[in-house]
Write an enzyme that holds these catalytic residues in place. Structure first.
Site, PDB file in Angstrom:
ATOM      1  N   HIS A  54       3.469   3.554 -29.984  1.00 32.85           N
ATOM      2  CA  HIS A  54       3.232   4.757 -30.793  1.00 32.85           C
ATOM      3  C   HIS A  54       4.318   4.933 -31.871  1.00 32.85           C
ATOM      4  O   HIS A  54       4.072   5.559 -32.894  1.00 32.85           O
ATOM      5  CB  HIS A  54       3.244   6.018 -29.925  1.00 32.85           C
ATOM      6  CG  HIS A  54       1.978   6.266 -29.163  1.00 32.85           C
ATOM      7  ND1 HIS A  54       1.590   5.496 -28.101  1.00 32.85           N
ATOM      8  CD2 HIS A  54       1.018   7.223 -29.317  1.00 32.85           C
ATOM      9  CE1 HIS A  54       0.441   5.969 -27.611  1.00 32.85           C
ATOM     10  NE2 HIS A  54       0.078   7.007 -28.340  1.00 32.85           N
ATOM     11  N   SER A 104      -2.703   3.252 -23.967  1.00 33.40           N
ATOM     12  CA  SER A 104      -3.013   4.540 -23.342  1.00 33.40           C
ATOM     13  C   SER A 104      -3.712   5.463 -24.345  1.00 33.40           C
ATOM     14  O   SER A 104      -4.399   6.388 -23.953  1.00 33.40           O
ATOM     15  CB  SER A 104      -1.719   5.203 -22.879  1.00 33.40           C
ATOM     16  OG  SER A 104      -0.885   5.417 -23.999  1.00 33.40           O
ATOM     17  N   CYS A 124       0.813  -1.783 -25.056  1.00 34.63           N
ATOM     18  CA  CYS A 124       1.405  -0.579 -24.485  1.00 34.63           C
ATOM     19  C   CYS A 124       2.554  -1.030 -23.604  1.00 34.63           C
ATOM     20  O   CYS A 124       2.343  -1.732 -22.613  1.00 34.63           O
ATOM     21  CB  CYS A 124       0.339   0.148 -23.649  1.00 34.63           C
ATOM     22  SG  CYS A 124       0.958   1.608 -22.805  1.00 34.63           S
ATOM     23  N   ASN A 125       3.760  -0.662 -23.992  1.00 30.81           N
ATOM     24  CA  ASN A 125       4.932  -1.099 -23.230  1.00 30.81           C
ATOM     25  C   ASN A 125       4.952  -0.495 -21.836  1.00 30.81           C
ATOM     26  O   ASN A 125       5.369  -1.127 -20.879  1.00 30.81           O
ATOM     27  CB  ASN A 125       6.205  -0.699 -23.971  1.00 30.81           C
ATOM     28  CG  ASN A 125       6.315  -1.432 -25.279  1.00 30.81           C
ATOM     29  OD1 ASN A 125       6.925  -2.484 -25.350  1.00 30.81           O
ATOM     30  ND2 ASN A 125       5.708  -0.907 -26.328  1.00 30.81           N
ATOM     31  N   THR A 126       4.484   0.755 -21.752  1.00 33.51           N
ATOM     32  CA  THR A 126       4.509   1.451 -20.472  1.00 33.51           C
ATOM     33  C   THR A 126       3.586   0.732 -19.488  1.00 33.51           C
ATOM     34  O   THR A 126       3.967   0.472 -18.343  1.00 33.51           O
ATOM     35  CB  THR A 126       4.064   2.912 -20.674  1.00 33.51           C
ATOM     36  OG1 THR A 126       4.808   3.452 -21.775  1.00 33.51           O
ATOM     37  CG2 THR A 126       4.309   3.745 -19.444  1.00 33.51           C
ATOM     38  N   CYS A 162       7.835   1.295 -27.819  1.00 30.43           N
ATOM     39  CA  CYS A 162       6.585   2.008 -27.530  1.00 30.43           C
ATOM     40  C   CYS A 162       5.717   1.845 -28.767  1.00 30.43           C
ATOM     41  O   CYS A 162       6.193   2.041 -29.895  1.00 30.43           O
ATOM     42  CB  CYS A 162       6.868   3.484 -27.279  1.00 30.43           C
ATOM     43  SG  CYS A 162       5.367   4.496 -27.208  1.00 30.43           S
ATOM     44  N   TYR A 198       0.869   7.934 -20.774  1.00 35.37           N
ATOM     45  CA  TYR A 198       1.171   7.227 -19.530  1.00 35.37           C
ATOM     46  C   TYR A 198       2.666   7.364 -19.177  1.00 35.37           C
ATOM     47  O   TYR A 198       3.047   7.248 -18.029  1.00 35.37           O
ATOM     48  CB  TYR A 198       0.884   5.723 -19.694  1.00 35.37           C
ATOM     49  CG  TYR A 198      -0.548   5.292 -19.501  1.00 35.37           C
ATOM     50  CD1 TYR A 198      -1.614   6.191 -19.490  1.00 35.37           C
ATOM     51  CD2 TYR A 198      -0.837   3.930 -19.330  1.00 35.37           C
ATOM     52  CE1 TYR A 198      -2.921   5.735 -19.318  1.00 35.37           C
ATOM     53  CE2 TYR A 198      -2.139   3.482 -19.149  1.00 35.37           C
ATOM     54  CZ  TYR A 198      -3.176   4.391 -19.150  1.00 35.37           C
ATOM     55  OH  TYR A 198      -4.465   3.930 -18.969  1.00 35.37           O
ATOM     56  N   GLY A 199       3.476   7.544 -20.215  1.00 35.10           N
ATOM     57  CA  GLY A 199       4.933   7.405 -20.069  1.00 35.10           C
ATOM     58  C   GLY A 199       5.608   8.411 -19.167  1.00 35.10           C
ATOM     59  O   GLY A 199       6.779   8.267 -18.846  1.00 35.10           O
TER      60      GLY A 199
HETATM   61  N1  DGL Z   1       2.093   3.400 -26.517  1.00 38.03           N
HETATM   62  C1  DGL Z   1       2.550   3.254 -25.193  1.00 38.03           C
HETATM   63  C2  DGL Z   1       3.749   2.374 -25.080  1.00 38.03           C
HETATM   64  O1  DGL Z   1       3.875   1.427 -25.850  1.00 38.03           O
HETATM   65  C3  DGL Z   1       2.594   4.370 -24.235  1.00 38.03           C
HETATM   66  C4  DGL Z   1       2.666   5.735 -24.570  1.00 38.03           C
HETATM   67  C5  DGL Z   1       2.338   6.682 -23.446  1.00 38.03           C
HETATM   68  O2  DGL Z   1       1.168   6.746 -23.094  1.00 38.03           O
HETATM   69  O3  DGL Z   1       3.256   7.341 -22.947  1.00 38.03           O
HETATM   70  O4  DGL Z   1       4.583   2.553 -24.232  1.00 38.03           O
END
Ligand code: DGL
Length: 269
Positions: free
Chosen positions: A196, A8, A70-72, A194, A39-40
């Protein structure tokens, strides 16, 4: 013509960095949907639509294999995209499974029945959408029994990182770890669910203490990708490595360069 890494925003750079270090010969394209991060805090359908659009754009730009770093997006969109069918010769993979395989000490493709593993008390830190999806617990249940997972939705952390406000990000990490400890006082392991969060990994480790083993995705995903490419070398053809963003290329390049401490130049997607 190349492997693509999608997030994201800036979080997937933690995976991109580990992959480019582990596989220096590989051409890796990065794509951040910074215009729509985070995205979360979005609805599942919205996350699916954004992810689907970006991944199609990456396929059109010549990526054969797209890794949702990206996990989300993995939680909200991966299964739906795979079920809808991907174009001939294209692939999309997520980041949950390699992490859970590391946590449960399994090798790739080990589909044996779930069994007891070393850790029983696991803290999961992730975005509100990932926590709400329960995707992590579902994947874990296929592989392990007797593991108690307490999930903490870390509201605000991704926004602060995307804004480059690391002081706020670290303060939020401390308060989310406190909130987790009120529910699970002594976790044995913590999963940074996540991409990030490795950018504030030290803050997590400090708040959790040295005894808690931290599982973070970068190296785990890089190792799993090199394994995959050894079996599917046609996915790793050459091409020029590029970095795309749906946001403002100048701002995104500056933040990315600051986070990874190597000069990175983004172009408009
Ligand atoms: N880095 C992303 C993840 O692994 C998503 C972060 C986001 O956009 O909220 O979930």
């Amino acid at each position: 013509m190349s492997v693509g890494i999608f997030d994201s925003g800036l979080g997937g750079l933690t995976i991109w960095d580990a992959v480019t270090r582990a596989l220096p010969e590989l051409t890796v394209t990065y794509y951040g949907d910074n215009a729509h991060a985070p995205y979360g805090v979005r609805e599942m359908d919205d996350i699916h639509a954004l992810t689907n659009r970006a991944v199609h754009d990456m396929w059109d730009k010549g990526c054969d294999l797209v890794v949702l770093a990206c996990n989300t997006a993995s939680a909200a969109a991966l299964r739906r995209m795979q079920e809808a069918g991907v174009p001939e010769g294209k692939r999309v993979l997520g980041v949950f499974v390699p992490l859970i395989e590391a946590l449960t000490e399994r090798n790739w493709g080990d589909n044996s029945p779930p069994r007891e593993v070393d850790v029983q008390q696991v803290a999961l830190f992730a975005t509100p959408a990932t926590v709400a999806s329960r995707a992590f617990q579902r994947e874990l249940a296929f592989r392990a029994i007797g593991v108690d997972v307490e999930a903490q939705a870390c509201a605000g952390v991704v926004d602060a990182i995307e804004d480059g406000d690391m002081i706020l990000a670290e303060a939020l990490v401390r308060s989310h770890v406190d909130a987790l400890r009120r529910k699970m006082p002594a976790p044995q392991a913590a999963v940074l669910g996540c991409t990030h969060y490795p950018l504030v990994q030290e803050a997590f480790q400090r708040a959790l203490g040295d005894k808690v083993k931290l599982f973070s995705q970068a190296d785990v995903v890089a190792a799993s990708l090199s394994d995959y490419l050894a079996r599917r070398p046609e996915m790793a053809r050459g091409g020029a490595a590029r970095m795309f963003t749906t946001g403002d290329p100048e701002t995104v390049s500056a933040r990315a360069t600051q986070f990874l401490r190597r000069p990175l130049t983004f172009e408009a997607a």
